[in-house]
Motif scaffolding. Structure first.
Motif, short mmCIF file in Angstrom:
data_model
loop_
_atom_site.label_atom_id
_atom_site.label_comp_id
_atom_site.label_asym_id
_atom_site.label_seq_id
_atom_site.Cartn_x
_atom_site.Cartn_y
_atom_site.Cartn_z
N VAL A 49 19.00 43.28 28.48
CA VAL A 49 19.26 44.71 28.28
C VAL A 49 18.95 45.48 29.56
N ALA A 50 17.71 45.33 30.05
CA ALA A 50 17.28 46.08 31.24
C ALA A 50 18.06 45.66 32.48
N GLY A 51 18.24 44.36 32.65
CA GLY A 51 18.92 43.85 33.84
C GLY A 51 20.38 44.25 33.91
N SER A 52 21.04 44.32 32.75
CA SER A 52 22.45 44.72 32.73
C SER A 52 22.61 46.21 33.00
N MET A 53 21.59 46.99 32.67
CA MET A 53 21.65 48.44 32.90
C MET A 53 21.42 48.79 34.36
N ILE A 54 20.43 48.16 34.98
CA ILE A 54 20.05 48.54 36.35
C ILE A 54 20.89 47.77 37.36
N GLY A 55 21.82 48.47 37.98
CA GLY A 55 22.63 47.89 39.03
C GLY A 55 22.41 48.66 40.31
N SER A 56 23.45 49.37 40.75
CA SER A 56 23.33 50.18 41.97
C SER A 56 23.30 51.67 41.66
N GLY A 57 23.63 52.06 40.43
CA GLY A 57 23.79 53.46 40.08
C GLY A 57 22.58 54.33 40.39
N ILE A 58 21.40 53.89 39.99
CA ILE A 58 20.20 54.70 40.17
C ILE A 58 19.91 54.98 41.64
N PHE A 59 20.42 54.16 42.52
CA PHE A 59 20.21 54.33 43.95
C PHE A 59 21.22 55.30 44.58
N ILE A 60 22.26 55.68 43.81
CA ILE A 60 23.40 56.39 44.40
C ILE A 60 23.78 57.67 43.66
N VAL A 61 23.93 57.62 42.33
CA VAL A 61 24.63 58.70 41.61
C VAL A 61 23.87 60.02 41.56
N SER A 62 22.58 60.03 41.88
CA SER A 62 21.83 61.29 41.86
C SER A 62 22.37 62.30 42.86
N ALA A 63 23.05 61.83 43.90
CA ALA A 63 23.65 62.75 44.87
C ALA A 63 24.73 63.59 44.20
N ASP A 64 25.63 62.95 43.47
CA ASP A 64 26.70 63.68 42.80
C ASP A 64 26.15 64.56 41.68
N ILE A 65 25.15 64.06 40.96
CA ILE A 65 24.52 64.86 39.91
C ILE A 65 23.94 66.14 40.50
N THR A 66 23.25 66.01 41.64
CA THR A 66 22.64 67.17 42.29
C THR A 66 23.70 68.16 42.76
N ARG A 67 24.81 67.68 43.25
CA ARG A 67 25.88 68.59 43.67
C ARG A 67 26.43 69.38 42.49
N ASN A 68 26.42 68.76 41.30
CA ASN A 68 26.93 69.43 40.11
C ASN A 68 25.96 70.44 39.52
N VAL A 69 24.65 70.10 39.49
CA VAL A 69 23.69 70.96 38.79
C VAL A 69 22.80 71.76 39.73
N GLY A 70 22.59 71.29 40.96
CA GLY A 70 21.95 72.08 41.99
C GLY A 70 20.50 72.46 41.80
N ALA A 123 23.32 63.10 50.97
CA ALA A 123 22.99 61.74 51.41
C ALA A 123 24.24 61.00 51.86
N GLU A 124 24.15 60.29 52.99
CA GLU A 124 25.30 59.58 53.53
C GLU A 124 25.83 58.56 52.52
N LYS A 125 27.13 58.66 52.22
CA LYS A 125 27.79 57.81 51.23
C LYS A 125 27.05 57.83 49.89
N ASP A 126 26.37 58.94 49.60
CA ASP A 126 25.63 59.15 48.36
C ASP A 126 24.43 58.22 48.19
N ARG A 127 24.00 57.57 49.25
CA ARG A 127 22.91 56.59 49.13
C ARG A 127 21.55 57.28 49.21
N VAL A 128 21.20 57.93 48.10
CA VAL A 128 19.98 58.73 48.03
C VAL A 128 18.75 57.85 48.24
N ALA A 129 18.73 56.69 47.65
CA ALA A 129 17.56 55.81 47.76
C ALA A 129 17.30 55.41 49.21
#
Length: 481
Positions: free
Chosen positions: A19-40, A289-295
């Motif tokens: 369950v945990a391993g299938s959920m955690i891929g690369s998203g948590i390291f990247i998508v917060s950039a786009d989320i921040t651009r949306n909600v600010g 973040a460059e290429k959205d790579r927040v981490a």
């Protein structure tokens, strides 16, 4: 000797790691950039992850009842078929094979390759390894296909091989994420924290250049829905453990428990990681973040020049383990569909190691094709609408099955029923409705792909296939001769 039945060899820990391993891929390291651009704002950044986490845990608790009722391979495909009819189950299985699972495998595989290029630049996605004129292939794409092929081969050797990789890599990445969060909080910059959390609930659009724009009330809801595309993708695949029910010990207990434990742990990690981001990076730097790579940006603040290498290694471990779990579980859905006469017959057979090898290799081929297409990222965004739609249908199926089969054995009943399932359905409807209005490009392509399954289903019926429900029969695998 060839096998005709799955071997139940996965313990509660193994199931939770899937369950945990299938959920955690690369998203948590990247998508917060786009989320921040949306909600600010810092508050809404964390709130988006909280909302997604609540929805995920609520869905997992609801799926516990269904997994206890139907503790066999196929998971969500079986639940939809039993609650509604074979067509609805097939549409899910078709979407799962055509895009949801295979494109996810491709995206995670390419993420592995992209971050490997930090260590080995010759594997960069910006280089050309093969030029066919009409198609150029990068070293990163070739590496991603190679990794997918390797993991597929390992999983054809038996469930034990996949289990060892899954548990080892998931524990490693969980510990690594915990360490990153702790080091990040120790490196907290008071001035950055104070600025980020000064007005945490002022929602606004935030550009990478630092300019802002306010929202109307309905516009703010649309921004939250757009932001959640990333967090939902990062939290998806939690249901993969239900696909391998036939290989889990005491599935009526352990599937539901692993769903809850796995989604809870990952949700807490995701929220803590985003709090850590706001402790070391100004929001504008998160958005830019460059290429959205927040981490990577955060790790450079925490560890200096070594930060890039540290995050690259973490993402390589994370994506490798993530893809193993997705590859392992997905093939069981196609296997069950084949047992129902709705997929190639060979896919419904087990090899001598008691795993569906044909299904694994077919999945590998389609995932490899998505790697070459270069369009997997767009499609993953587009199917968020469809994924949540099927989750809603499945959870609504609990109400239907309680009415259709009131006396059925239910070793576990959905926690918070009927309130929490209804809350999830309402939240899901809100999310999907807002995407239709504000991000139509995220909705129609995925819906069209799903609906293409209707003529395919009736073509299968025309060939004489007649899918049966649990009350009629429980399929048994054929042997490979």
């Amino acid at each position: 000797m060839n096998q005709s039945n799955f071997k139940p060899s996965l313990r509660l820990l193994d199931a939770t790691m899937i369950v945990a391993g299938s959920m955690i891929g690369s998203g948590i390291f990247i998508v917060s950039a786009d989320i921040t651009r949306n909600v600010g704002s810092a508050g809404w950044l964390v709130a988006v992850w909280l909302i997604t986490g609540f929805m995920t845990i609520t869905a997992a608790l609801s799926y516990g009842e269904l997994s206890a009722m139907f503790p066999r391979a196929g998971g969500q495909y079986v639940y939809l078929k039993e609650a509604y009819n074979p067509l609805i189950g097939f549409l899910y299985g078709w979407s799962f094979f055509a895009v949801i699972q295979t494109a996810t495998i491709a995206a995670v595989g390419v993420a592995f390759a992209k971050f490997t290029a930090y260590l080995l630049p010759q594997l960069s996605e910006d280089r050309i390894a093969v030029d066919l004129g009409w198609l150029t292939i990068s070293p990163a794409q070739l590496l991603s296909i190679g990794v997918i092929g390797l993991l597929t081969y390992i999983n054809t050797r038996g469930i034990k091989s996949g289990k060892i990789i899954q548990t080892t890599f998931t524990l490693t990445k969980l510990l690594s994420l915990f360490a990153l969060i702790l080091f990040g909080l120790f490196a907290l910059k008071p001035e950055v924290w104070a600025a980020n959390w000064k007005d945490p609930w002022q929602m606004q659009s935030l550009s990478p250049e630092g300019t802002t724009a306010s929202y109307t009330t309905i516009g703010a809801l649309g921004a939250i829905a757009a932001a959640m595309v990333g967090s939902i993708f990062s939290s998806d695949s939690w249901n993969n453990v239900t696909f391998i029910a036939g290989e889990i010990r005491n599935p009526k207990r352990n599937i539901g428990l692993s769903l809850f434990l796995g989604t809870l742990v990952v949700t807490l990690i995701y929220i803590a990681t985003n709090i850590m981001y706001t402790a070391v990076l100004p929001l504008q730097q998160v958005a830019a973040a460059e290429k959205d790579r927040v981490a990577v940006a955060a790790s450079q603040v925490i560890f200096g020049n070594a930060g890039t290498i540290i995050i690259a290694l973490m993402i390589m471990v994370s994506t490798f383990g993530c893809n193993n779990g997705i590859i392992l579980a997905g093939a069981r859905v196609y296997y069950t569909m084949a047992q129902d006469g709705l997929f190639f017959s060979k896919v419904g057979r087990l090899n001598k190691n008691a795993v569906p090898a044909y299904a694994l290799w077919l999945q590998c081929i389609f995932a490899g094709a998505w790697c070459l297409s270069g369009r997997y990222g767009d499609l993953l965004d587009m199917i968020s609408f469809v994924v949540v739609g099927f989750y809603m249908l499945t959870i609504a199926g609990i109400f239907i099955l309680r009415k259709k089969r009131p006396d059925a054995d239910r070793p576990y009943k959905a926690f918070g029923y009927p309130v929490l399932p209804i809350v999830y359905i309402l939240m899901g409807l809100t999310f999907c409705s807002l995407l239709i209005v504000y991000k139509p490009r995220f909705t129609w392509p995925g819906l069209i792909i799903t609906l293409l399954g209707i003529p395919i289903y009736y073509m299968a019926l025309a060939k004489g296939s007649k899918p049966k429900t649990e009350s009629e029969t429980v399929p048994v695998a054929e042997e490979i001769h």
